[in-house]
Enzyme design. Structure first.
Site, PDB file in Angstrom:
ATOM      1  N   GLU A 146     -31.164  53.109  51.655  1.00  0.00           N
ATOM      2  CA  GLU A 146     -31.596  53.067  50.249  1.00  0.00           C
ATOM      3  C   GLU A 146     -30.398  53.215  49.308  1.00  0.00           C
ATOM      4  O   GLU A 146     -30.300  52.532  48.287  1.00  0.00           O
ATOM      5  CB  GLU A 146     -32.618  54.177  49.980  1.00  0.00           C
ATOM      6  CG  GLU A 146     -33.138  54.128  48.553  1.00  0.00           C
ATOM      7  CD  GLU A 146     -34.047  55.292  48.193  1.00  0.00           C
ATOM      8  OE1 GLU A 146     -34.824  55.750  49.053  1.00  0.00           O
ATOM      9  OE2 GLU A 146     -33.963  55.755  47.040  1.00  0.00           O
TER      10      GLU A 146
ATOM     11  N   CYS B 228     -39.352  60.551  44.514  1.00  0.00           N
ATOM     12  CA  CYS B 228     -40.690  59.992  44.295  1.00  0.00           C
ATOM     13  C   CYS B 228     -41.781  61.047  44.425  1.00  0.00           C
ATOM     14  O   CYS B 228     -41.558  62.139  44.943  1.00  0.00           O
ATOM     15  CB  CYS B 228     -40.925  58.837  45.265  1.00  0.00           C
ATOM     16  SG  CYS B 228     -41.251  59.414  46.930  1.00  0.00           S
TER      17      CYS B 228
HETATM   18  O1  0CN Z   1     -38.726  58.085  56.548  1.00  0.00           O
HETATM   19  P1  0CN Z   1     -38.648  56.989  55.577  1.00  0.00           P
HETATM   20  O2  0CN Z   1     -38.803  55.596  56.127  1.00  0.00           O
HETATM   21  O3  0CN Z   1     -37.302  56.968  54.762  1.00  0.00           O
HETATM   22  P2  0CN Z   1     -36.269  58.084  54.262  1.00  0.00           P
HETATM   23  O4  0CN Z   1     -36.987  59.355  54.051  1.00  0.00           O
HETATM   24  O5  0CN Z   1     -35.193  58.163  55.288  1.00  0.00           O
HETATM   25  O6  0CN Z   1     -35.734  57.528  52.973  1.00  0.00           O
HETATM   26  O7  0CN Z   1     -39.789  57.244  54.506  1.00  0.00           O
HETATM   27  C1  0CN Z   1     -40.131  56.291  53.556  1.00  0.00           C
HETATM   28  C2  0CN Z   1     -39.251  56.339  52.436  1.00  0.00           C
HETATM   29  C3  0CN Z   1     -38.772  55.378  51.709  1.00  0.00           C
HETATM   30  C4  0CN Z   1     -38.197  54.472  50.947  1.00  0.00           C
HETATM   31 FE1  SF4 Z   2     -40.127  56.048  49.829  1.00  0.00          FE
HETATM   32 FE2  SF4 Z   2     -41.488  57.465  48.040  1.00  0.00          FE
HETATM   33 FE3  SF4 Z   2     -41.809  54.833  48.177  1.00  0.00          FE
HETATM   34 FE4  SF4 Z   2     -42.740  56.408  50.061  1.00  0.00          FE
HETATM   35  S1  SF4 Z   2     -43.423  56.331  47.920  1.00  0.00           S
HETATM   36  S2  SF4 Z   2     -41.631  54.514  50.394  1.00  0.00           S
HETATM   37  S3  SF4 Z   2     -41.181  57.980  50.198  1.00  0.00           S
HETATM   38  S4  SF4 Z   2     -39.951  55.894  47.582  1.00  0.00           S
END
Ligand code: 0CN
Ligand code: SF4
Length: 329
Positions: free
Chosen positions: A136, A204
């Site tokens: 990200e 978020c």
């Molecule tokens: O675990 P995730 O795929 O990603 P990170 O917590 O490592 O950012 O969870 C979804 C988050 C997003 C974008």
């Molecule tokens: Fe990542 Fe938050 Fe989006 Fe979930 S809602 S994919 S944790 S930015």
């Protein structure tokens, strides 16, 4: 009876709510599943669609090929971008290979990209709080490489240099610890008093809500188990938050069978939660294992109700049925 053996009647589980899938993960996983159904295997996904071993393994079994970069994808194939987002350079590379792309970037990550573009256009120095090397952060920084500096945490603040102290803004990765980020911001503001805040929270709602629930239950827990993968930033943060909030111990597991039974010795109250990329079936597996060891009493700890749902990428939305009935004149 040894002192560390807890009578079954005193054992219980506190189950955090909300936990598990957020709206962005739900959308990203469904995007891949629908793309597979529509186009047939193989389809390609750049990086892990979400940072969860079980999700990735399951999709691989169904014919999804995960790649690190676009140049591993045969020309003309279908490539899905992961929930964590991509830089414009990655989009260009995919176009140059004539790949058909579907973007599963979470809309809340896209929002941070828009902020980065806007403040770069206004020639701000952008201090992006986040973890170097996380997809990200690479994607967001890639929107404005000449304006963005990555700040990993409070320890990085002294290294920051800016061109004009009156034009500095901080933005962040979406899945950080709220408390640690605020500490970093305080330290940055000591150096740059005019530092601007992002127009809205970049961490978020899902990351914040899961941390609030863990903070609520942790002081009552001898052990907090977080279901999630090691490369999942938001899941790893939940372990840290649990410990900071007073849990006596906390561990991250992908599956119930990774739980070391020694962790349960002398434990009355187990807290249980899961990261935003974790399917609920894995939490059920942990609840079953805990129940087998006397932790059958489960008390929810609910701190928020989540209702957000994101629509699928345009390419995968069901097409509208047109009413073509011709009325007789
Ligand atoms: O675990 P995730 O795929 O990603 P990170 O917590 O490592 O950012 O969870 C979804 C988050 C997003 C974008
Ligand atoms: Fe990542 Fe938050 Fe989006 Fe979930 S809602 S994919 S944790 S930015």
């Amino acid at each position: 009876m040894s002192a560390s053996v807890i009578p079954a009647g005193e054992k219980r589980v506190l189950l955090a709510e909300p936990r598990g899938y957020c709206a962005g993960v739900d959308r990203a996983v469904e995007t891949v599943e629908r793309a597979l159904k529509k186009h047939g295997a193989p389809i390609y996904v750049r990086k892990e669609i979400v940072h969860n071993r079980h999700v990735v393994d399951t999709l691989m079994e169904q014919g999804v090929i995960f790649v690190d970069e676009t140049d591993e994808v045969p020309e003309g194939s279908l490539l899905v971008f992961s929930a964590h987002g991509v830089s414009p350079a990655v989009r260009d590379a995919a176009d140059n290979r004539h790949l058909h792309t579907i973007d599963a970037t979470c809309p809340l990550v896209t929002k941070v990209h828009q902020e980065a573009k806007r403040f770069a256009r206004d020639d701000f120095d952008i201090l992006l709080i986040g973890h170097d090397g996380h997809e990200e952060v690479e994607g967001t920084a890639g929107e404005a490489p000449d304006h963005v500096q990555v700040v990993n945490g409070p320890e990085d603040v002294d290294k920051v240099t800016v061109r004009d102290e009156s034009k500095v803004i901080w933005l962040s990765q979406t899945t950080l610890s709220v408390d640690e980020t605020m500490l970093t911001v305080r330290k940055l503001r000591e150096r740059f008093p005019d530092l601007q805040d992002p127009p809205s929270d970049d961490i978020c709602y899902a990351t914040q809500n899961r941390q609030v629930a863990v903070k609520e239950m942790a002081p009552r827990c001898d052990l907090v188990i977080v279901v999630g993968s090691e490369n999942s930033s938001n899941s790893v943060r939940l372990v840290e938050v649990a410990l900071q909030a007073g849990a006596k111990a906390s561990h991250l597991v992908d599956y119930a069978n990774e739980i070391d039974l020694a962790w349960l010795e002398g434990v009355r109250t187990v807290g249980l939660t899961s990261g935003a990329s974790v399917p609920e079936i894995l939490v059920r597996g942990v609840l079953d294992l805990l129940s087998e060891h006397g932790y059958a009493d489960v008390e929810p700890v609910k701190t928020a109700q989540e209702t957000l749902v994101f629509s699928l990428p345009r390419e995968l939305r069901p097409s509208r049925v047109l009413n073509l009935t011709v009325k007789p004149s």
